[in-house]
Write a protein that holds these residues in place. Structure first.
Motif, mmCIF file in Angstrom:
data_model
loop_
_atom_site.group_PDB
_atom_site.id
_atom_site.type_symbol
_atom_site.label_atom_id
_atom_site.label_comp_id
_atom_site.label_asym_id
_atom_site.label_seq_id
_atom_site.Cartn_x
_atom_site.Cartn_y
_atom_site.Cartn_z
ATOM 1 N N ILE A 77 14.837 30.751 -48.324
ATOM 2 C CA ILE A 77 15.806 29.760 -47.697
ATOM 3 C C ILE A 77 16.017 29.818 -46.379
ATOM 4 C CG2 ILE A 77 18.265 28.805 -47.953
ATOM 5 C CD1 ILE A 77 17.753 29.408 -50.961
ATOM 6 N N SER A 78 16.268 31.342 -45.875
ATOM 7 C CA SER A 78 16.662 31.775 -44.498
ATOM 8 C C SER A 78 15.609 31.290 -43.551
ATOM 9 C CB SER A 78 16.851 33.143 -44.594
ATOM 10 O OG SER A 78 17.238 33.665 -43.058
ATOM 11 N N VAL A 82 18.267 27.609 -42.712
ATOM 12 C CA VAL A 82 19.693 27.865 -43.389
ATOM 13 C C VAL A 82 20.237 29.106 -42.811
ATOM 14 C CG1 VAL A 82 21.059 27.716 -45.415
ATOM 15 C CG2 VAL A 82 18.840 26.389 -45.228
ATOM 16 N N LEU A 87 24.974 30.345 -46.213
ATOM 17 C CA LEU A 87 24.355 30.536 -47.361
ATOM 18 C C LEU A 87 25.119 31.583 -48.240
ATOM 19 C CD1 LEU A 87 21.918 30.221 -49.190
ATOM 20 C CD2 LEU A 87 20.388 31.932 -48.108
#
Length: 272
Positions: A77-78, A82, A87
């Protein structure tokens, strides 16, 4: 045509901006999954060489596997852009909401940890808990799996296991088999005890220490009942249980000792 060209330009800009991130996220996920599998294999080998308890091995492997998978998802996701700070806030908020919704599951996780610490049972033990009798097949993060004598799979939450009563038939290494044999009132008590004791001592699965016992248990309505109690290894319980009943019937018949049973009486009405 201008609208079409505009959409094409937007598509190209999207691919240019996010394409590398998406490809990078996919590569991280694939490589990360491969690394996790290798690490789990190494962890299993290390724990096997260290002679760790089998139950603890499976529990720790499951726990570490889940932790690494969650870390991998965060990395993916990073990579997509994001921010990790936002997060982390989202994960914390979601964790709180999920924790409130899944209090039972968290209790089961805590129960699993307590089971690993205090070890009331391990894989292969014959136990009775939560009204279930069976052999421990697996101890997972949230549940314990038991194989019942009927070869059914029973899945019991660890929270209930940790907070309830547990009878471990394997822990002491020996278990007593309780059977009751009834004979007629006219039969000789000493002879009956000798015959039943011979049944027990002739069975190779019956332990000599503690010694088996045969004692008058009850003077019932139609029989003298004997408590026939051999000891055996937990894994031999059912073999000894059934062999004791079958061997007692055969031996008593051979010795001419009666085992009473209800008799039906026919009443014939006299003809006029």
């Amino acid at each position: 045509m201008e609208d079409a060209q505009k959409w094409i330009d937007k598509g190209i800009d999207f691919v240019v901006e996010f394409g590398p991130k998406i490809i990078g996220a996919i590569l991280i996920y694939i490589i990360g999954s491969w690394i996790i599998k290798k690490l789990m294999k190494v962890l299993r080998k290390v724990m096997a060489k260290g002679s760790y308890d089998q139950s603890l091995q499976k529990f720790l492997v499951n726990l570490v596997s889940w932790a690494l998978k969650i870390f991998l998802v965060i990395m993916v996701i990073s990579t997509l852009g994001v921010e990790t700070t936002s997060l982390a806030a989202v994960i914390a908020a979601a964790g709180l909401a999920i924790g409130l919704a899944l209090q039972g599951s968290l209790g089961n996780f805590a129960g699993g940890v307590l089971i690993m610490i205090f070890k009331p049972y391990k894989i292969g033990d014959l136990i009775e808990a939560q009204d279930v009798l069976g052999v421990v097949k697996d101890i997972q993060i949230f549940t314990t799996k038991l194989t019942t004598p009927e070869n059914k799979l029973a899945i019991v939450p660890n929270g209930a296991m940790a907070n309830g009563n547990i009878i471990n038939y394997t822990a002491e290494g020996k278990i007593r088999v309780d059977t009751v044999i009834g004979v007629g009132y006219d039969e000789d008590i000493k002879k009956t005890k000798d015959v039943l004791m011979e049944v027990l001592t002739s069975n190779p699965k019956v332990l000599s220490d503690p010694a088996p016992s045969v004692n008058v248990m009850e003077l019932a309505d139609s029989s003298v009942n004997f408590a026939v109690r051999p000891f055996c290894k937990p894994e031999d319980y059912w073999d000894v249980y059934f062999a004791t009943y079958e061997g007692s019937k055969l031996a008593l018949d051979k010795a001419g000792i009666e085992i009473p049973y209800p008799h039906s009486v026919e009443i014939h009405k006299a003809e006029d």
